[in-house]
Scaffold this active site. Structure first.
Site, PDB file in Angstrom:
ATOM      1  N   HIS A 111     -15.334  23.976  35.539  1.00 19.11           N
ATOM      2  CA  HIS A 111     -15.012  24.422  34.177  1.00 19.11           C
ATOM      3  C   HIS A 111     -16.123  24.088  33.191  1.00 19.11           C
ATOM      4  O   HIS A 111     -17.067  23.358  33.510  1.00 19.11           O
ATOM      5  CB  HIS A 111     -13.677  23.816  33.724  1.00 19.11           C
ATOM      6  CG  HIS A 111     -13.648  22.320  33.643  1.00 19.11           C
ATOM      7  ND1 HIS A 111     -14.172  21.615  32.578  1.00 19.11           N
ATOM      8  CD2 HIS A 111     -13.123  21.386  34.485  1.00 19.11           C
ATOM      9  CE1 HIS A 111     -13.972  20.323  32.758  1.00 19.11           C
ATOM     10  NE2 HIS A 111     -13.343  20.150  33.920  1.00 19.11           N
ATOM     11  N   CYS A 171     -13.528  16.824  38.509  1.00 17.38           N
ATOM     12  CA  CYS A 171     -13.855  18.223  38.253  1.00 17.38           C
ATOM     13  C   CYS A 171     -15.364  18.395  38.127  1.00 17.38           C
ATOM     14  O   CYS A 171     -16.103  17.441  37.875  1.00 17.38           O
ATOM     15  CB  CYS A 171     -13.171  18.711  36.976  1.00 17.38           C
ATOM     16  SG  CYS A 171     -11.379  18.911  37.150  1.00 17.38           S
TER      17      CYS A 171
END
Length: 199
Positions: free
Chosen positions: A159, A175
């Site tokens: 992301h 992440c």
């Protein structure tokens, strides 16, 4: 006598400086919507370290076109293209306590997604909370959601970020974070169900 030596020295210097141009080719920024431009302008971008800039390179992964490969030690993400090429992006990876490796597949893509931190994260950091998409949201401009081999959500994402100054570091909870302009570029290129390898 001096001029030929000087000319030779300048020519050699130019050849050395040109070498990176043979190996790395800058790619143009993707087209942005009005909302992208407005919201991304609210996330100040530091001067980028050239090691983590977006480049087209010779593919170092050996994987099939359409594959995403994250090299956590290098803090680099590669999107494999046809003809043995790849786009290389600098990323933030999981810090030592939360890093992971393995193979996953993209099962969802979202622009300016809402953020719903998992229970484990809320337990560690009680101050975090769900948040609507926008420039303050930690997921940034785009998110690619990763599933394991059984199709179960891994809770890991590739992301954007509201902390672009951390690109090139091991600072996330697992992440893979990218600069917002880079995650838009990757989002536009990658297909649904693309394979993701994190090494």
């Amino acid at each position: 006598m001096r001029r030929p030596r000087l000319a030779l020295s300048l020519a050699l210097t130019g050849a050395v400086l040109a070498l990176p141009g043979c190996m790395y080719k800058a790619t143009p920024d993707p087209e942005l919507s009005a909302k992208d431009k407005e919201w991304m302008a609210l996330v100040p971008e530091p001067e980028i370290d050239r090691r983590f800039a977006r480049y087209m390179i010779e593919d170092p992964t050996g994987e099939a076109p359409g594959t995403i490969v994250v090299e956590t030690r290098e803090r680099q993400l590669y999107y494999v293209l046809p003809d043995r090429k790849a786009i290389r992006y600098g990323v933030t990876v999981g810090d030592e306590a939360y890093g992971w490796s393995g193979t996953a597949r993209i099962f969802r893509k979202a622009a300016w997604p809402d953020w719903h931190p998992p229970a484990e994260m809320i337990k560690r950091w009680p101050h975090v909370h769900a948040m609507q998409g926008g420039p303050a949201n930690p997921l940034g401009a785009r998110a690619l959601y990763l599933a394991d081999g059984t199709g179960k959500d891994t809770l890991y994402r590739i992301h954007g970020t509201n902390e672009p100054e951390r690109i090139g570091q091991a600072a996330s909870s697992g992440c893979i974070r990218m600069r917002n302009i880079d995650v838009v570029d990757l989002y536009n290129r990658v297909g649904a169900d693309a394979r993701v390898i994190v090494r």
